[in-house]
Enzyme design. Structure first.
Site, PDB file in Angstrom:
ATOM      1  CE  LYS A   1      33.841  32.437  64.127  1.00 53.34           C
ATOM      2  NZ  LYS A   1      32.554  32.130  63.537  1.00 53.34           N
TER       3      LYS A   1
ATOM      4  CG  HIS B   1      32.911  24.754  63.876  1.00 57.56           C
ATOM      5  ND1 HIS B   1      32.851  26.086  63.561  1.00 57.56           N
ATOM      6  CD2 HIS B   1      32.654  24.087  62.725  1.00 57.56           C
ATOM      7  CE1 HIS B   1      32.557  26.208  62.271  1.00 57.56           C
ATOM      8  NE2 HIS B   1      32.436  25.019  61.734  1.00 57.56           N
TER       9      HIS B   1
ATOM     10  CE  LYS C   1      34.780  22.235  59.739  1.00 57.85           C
ATOM     11  NZ  LYS C   1      33.457  21.901  59.222  1.00 57.85           N
TER      12      LYS C   1
ATOM     13  CG  ASP D   1      31.707  34.499  60.093  1.00 57.31           C
ATOM     14  OD1 ASP D   1      31.292  34.207  61.221  1.00 57.31           O
ATOM     15  OD2 ASP D   1      31.336  33.917  59.049  1.00 57.31           O
TER      16      ASP D   1
ATOM     17  CG  HIS E   1      36.739  28.923  61.282  1.00 57.62           C
ATOM     18  ND1 HIS E   1      36.620  28.519  62.592  1.00 57.62           N
ATOM     19  CD2 HIS E   1      35.493  29.295  60.913  1.00 57.62           C
ATOM     20  CE1 HIS E   1      35.363  28.640  62.978  1.00 57.62           C
ATOM     21  NE2 HIS E   1      34.658  29.119  61.972  1.00 57.62           N
TER      22      HIS E   1
HETATM   23  C1  BG6 Z   1      31.138  29.637  61.191  1.00 63.41           C
HETATM   24  C2  BG6 Z   1      30.887  30.955  60.524  1.00 63.41           C
HETATM   25  O1  BG6 Z   1      32.066  29.773  62.232  1.00 63.41           O
HETATM   26  O2  BG6 Z   1      31.673  28.729  60.214  1.00 63.41           O
HETATM   27  C3  BG6 Z   1      29.915  30.799  59.351  1.00 63.41           C
HETATM   28  O3  BG6 Z   1      30.327  31.845  61.480  1.00 63.41           O
HETATM   29  C4  BG6 Z   1      30.433  29.747  58.401  1.00 63.41           C
HETATM   30  O4  BG6 Z   1      29.726  32.028  58.667  1.00 63.41           O
HETATM   31  C5  BG6 Z   1      30.773  28.472  59.149  1.00 63.41           C
HETATM   32  O5  BG6 Z   1      29.409  29.506  57.450  1.00 63.41           O
HETATM   33  C6  BG6 Z   1      31.453  27.469  58.243  1.00 63.41           C
HETATM   34  O6  BG6 Z   1      31.583  26.264  58.931  1.00 63.41           O
HETATM   35  P1  BG6 Z   1      31.638  24.874  58.168  1.00 63.41           P
HETATM   36  O7  BG6 Z   1      31.849  23.888  59.255  1.00 63.41           O
HETATM   37  O8  BG6 Z   1      30.310  24.735  57.466  1.00 63.41           O
HETATM   38  O9  BG6 Z   1      32.762  24.987  57.206  1.00 63.41           O
END
Ligand code: BG6
Length: 497
Positions: free
Chosen positions: A153, A183, A187, A240, A245
């Protein structure tokens, strides 16, 4: 995981943008861990493709250091690292330069790879160039058992650009070959949402508008935008975090049970949720979203710079570092149940959770002091850190005085299973190698996510503001967001780190 150790043969793992942080911090440590657990074939060959003047040796050295620094389990096993990296090849090329792709093709041919993964780990503005160059070189496909492409992404920045990226991708690859990574789906705790809901009989009957008052989804980050300010200023929380997410967490929380646990049926159900989101258009979008920016903040006699004072952020930027929103899913299960969503940088803690808040009892039988106040039953799926699940309810305080106190029933991953859950990338890279797309976003999901988000972006653009509400670093966002939820007689949860 049946058959997960059965893959054989060599895989060429071609990383475009290998010199970036993602490869060093996430991809190689994940591949290393998979190799350590013997989950991937004996040979996986890394081929890096990027613009920096590196060579094979320097790339091997940097990636080795990355594994040492970021491997999940230490001490690291140097033998496995050298098996993974000793043959690694670096191709120095601009992403628009045909010669680089010719060299890549020759290398794949010489080594007779039959399985190839192209991984786009570059800034997204290079995607079209890379995909078009790959697509111009049909030779890649010759003599291959399979060929896959992984796309990080952001896939586009609005509906039009996402559609154009999708068109480029689909010119060259079929849907089965395209792995769009979010991602969050890798998890363990996010995958557990479906297991919790659909492998247990007792929760699902309550999982609907008859019992649930509202849902709160929080992805709170305590860090600032750091070295990514340049990228972030063109994205904001909406692109973002929210467009991917957060909407994915909404779909997993709200979806119906799929008819089977496979890629198509799971994604079909998620798609139905996205299609049922009540559009946030124009004035409705403005009323149901709250943006904020972290401000200069004095902490222990030191002033920490606010967003507008970060390097590479425009001084008059109106990019949000905090976003909250109220969403509705217009279907029978969720009619009129609000989903409150929030995410931001520089908040008090790093914590991600989904809180299901149940309706109050219809009538209070106990005219006793309720130390829980009006506290209702809440089921919290804690996604990170301290992964686990908590159910809160009221219990009689022991003793002669009649009082009700809030108590929790807890499940903690660490205590129950005694180990840290694996990194998201380990699962996702393994699934890509095995060709399982269940945890990857499908074409229509991406487009639907952007369709929803683009209306919000449009409303913001058509109603420009000179500045955004500010919040102090280490606070829970702008006061406007508190007012926003309290207008509905509800409160944001106060999460602990
Ligand atoms: C990323 C974003 O996709 O996810 C970041 O670009 C963010 O800005 C991150 O900090 C958060 O991921 P996680 O796994 O640390 O919650």
């Amino acid at each position: 995981m049946d058959g997960r150790n059965e893959t054989t043969g060599s895989i060429a793992f071609v990383i475009f943008g290998v010199t970036g942080d993602l490869t060093k911090r996430k991809l190689l440590p994940a591949l290393y861990q998979l190799a350590r657990e013997k989950r991937i074939p004996e040979r996986i060959d890394i081929i890096g493709f990027a613009r920096r003047p590196w060579d094979d040796g320097l790339m091997q050295q940097v990636l080795t250091e990355g594994i040492h620094e970021y491997a999940r389990i230490s001490p690291v096993d140097n033998k496995i690292i050298s098996e993974l990296l000793s043959d690694a090849k670096y191709i120095l090329s601009e992403f628009e330069d045909r010669k680089g792709y010719d060299e890549l093709n020759r290398h794949l041919d010489d080594k007779k790879y039959r399985k190839v993964i192209f991984y786009l780990a570059t800034p997204p503005d290079s995607y079209a160039n890379i995909i078009n160059n790959i697509s111009a070189c049909q030779d890649y496909a010759i003599n291959k058992e399979w060929l896959r492409i992984v796309v990080e992404k952001p896939y586009g920045r609005d509906l039009n650009s996402a559609q154009s990226l999708e068109n480029d991708l689909r010119k060259c690859f079929s849907e089965e070959q395209i792995f769009r990574i979010d991602h969050y789906l890798g998890k363990e705790t996010v995958q557990n949402i479906l297991v919790f809901r659909f492998a247990n009989g007792i929760f699902e009957p309550l999982w609907n508008k008859n019992f649930i008052d509202h849902v709160q989804i929080t992805v709170s980050e305590s860090t600032d935008v750091g070295t990514r300010a340049g990228y972030f200023d063109t994205s904001g929380v909406i692109r973002d975090m929210f467009a991917n997410h957060l909407l994915q967490l909404v779909t997993l929380t709200a979806m119906e049970a799929p008819y089977a646990f496979n890629a198509e049926s799971v994604r079909d159900e998620k798609m139905k949720v996205l299609k049922s989101l009540r559009p946030l258009i124009s004035k409705v979008a403005l009323e149901n979203t709250i943006r904020g920016q972290y401000d200069d903040t004095k902490i222990a006699e030191k002033v920490l710079p606010g967003y507008l004072h970060e390097d590479r952020v425009a001084k008059n930027s109106i990019t949000e570092t905090y976003l909250s929103a109220k969403l509705f899913i217009d279907n029978w299960r969720w009619a009129n149940v609000p989903f409150y969503i929030r995410s931001g940088k520089c908040l008090p803690v790093r914590a991600t959770e989904i809180a299901i808040q149940f309706k109050q009892i219809p009538l209070s039988l106990f005219n006793w002091k309720n130390m829980a106040g009006e506290a209702p039953n809440v089921l919290v799926l804690r996604l990170q850190p301290d992964e686990g699940i908590t159910l809160s309810f009221g219990a009689k305080l022991p003793g002669p005085v009649n009082q009700i106190a809030p108590v929790n029933m807890e499940f903690c991953y660490q205590d129950a299973f005694g180990s840290e859950p694996p990194e998201a990338y380990e699962r996702l890279l393994l699934d890509c190698i095995l060709g399982d797309q269940t945890l990857f976003t499908r074409h229509d999901e991406v487009i639907e996510q952007w369709r929803f988000v683009t209306e919000i972006l449009k409303a913001w653009e058509e109603n420009p503001v000179k500045e955004l509400p500010k919040y102090q670093i280490g606070s829970w966002g702008p006061v406007e967001s508190e007012q926003f939820i309290s207008r509905d007689n509800r409160n944001w949860r106060n999460l602990q780190g």
